[in-house]
Design an enzyme around this catalytic site. Sequence first.
Site: not given
Length: 282
Positions: A145, A193
């Site tokens: 990510n 994230d």
Amino acid sequence: MTTAYEVAVRAEAELGEGPTWDPASGRLIWIDILGSRIHTYDPVSGRRSVRTTPQHVGAVKPRAGGGLVLNLRDGVGLLDPDDTFRWLHHEPVAGRRANDAAVAPDGSLWAGTMRYDEAPGGGTLSRITGDGTVDVVLDDVAVSNGTGWSPDGSLMYYVDSPTRRVDVFDFTGDGAVNRRPLVEIEDGAGFPDGLTVDAEGCVWVALWEGASVRRYTPAGALDRVIPLPVPRVTACTFAGPDLTDLYITTARVGLTSPPALAGSLFVIPNAGKGLPQPPFKG
């Protein structure tokens, strides 16, 4: 600095991701990974555009000579200004897709992959240069990510989401060494994230299932929390002519009863000061 959010684009993206400011066009580029769509948004005029991609698309970044570089399911492709597409690196792997990517200070693309089932060790992080040379930097990743660099380029920040960590590396230009944790997200606060780094060297992290974006100092101390009205917050970046507005992507995939704004693009005006992002040299 403010913390009040606005809805920049009301949308229903399955998996909104990858906001990137393109200074050449004055537009924000963002994507819907599972919807196979590239979105653009002009914050001055409000003009928007949407185009589809032939595969699930993990990231899209501007190129130095115009056009876009696309991190796609089966590899990395180039879209020329005249819309001609060609593969720069084609490597299909059954059950695997592209995910987040970022452009390093030297103009190389650091592109992540993951398995659709998110199996540990099924993903990678690779450095890809403009001539198509690929060096696998990490080969034991679950969900590759957020990736970003400190203002002086000496540090690289990176997220493998299931670890619940933001890690930091010493950055050597063509590699990253001495990996160690910068931040560990506590249980119940979501999963890290996408991320971006601001002009003060602080790291802003979107929290999947955490309904927020957090700002951490270079020492790893929690500095700010920006709550949002949706649980699955995916990525953030500074955009606009002065790089002072924080744009945030979100997702609605997997939500049984998604909130009305899930999948929309949010903005925090005057949130801080971002760093110019280099285009891909390819």
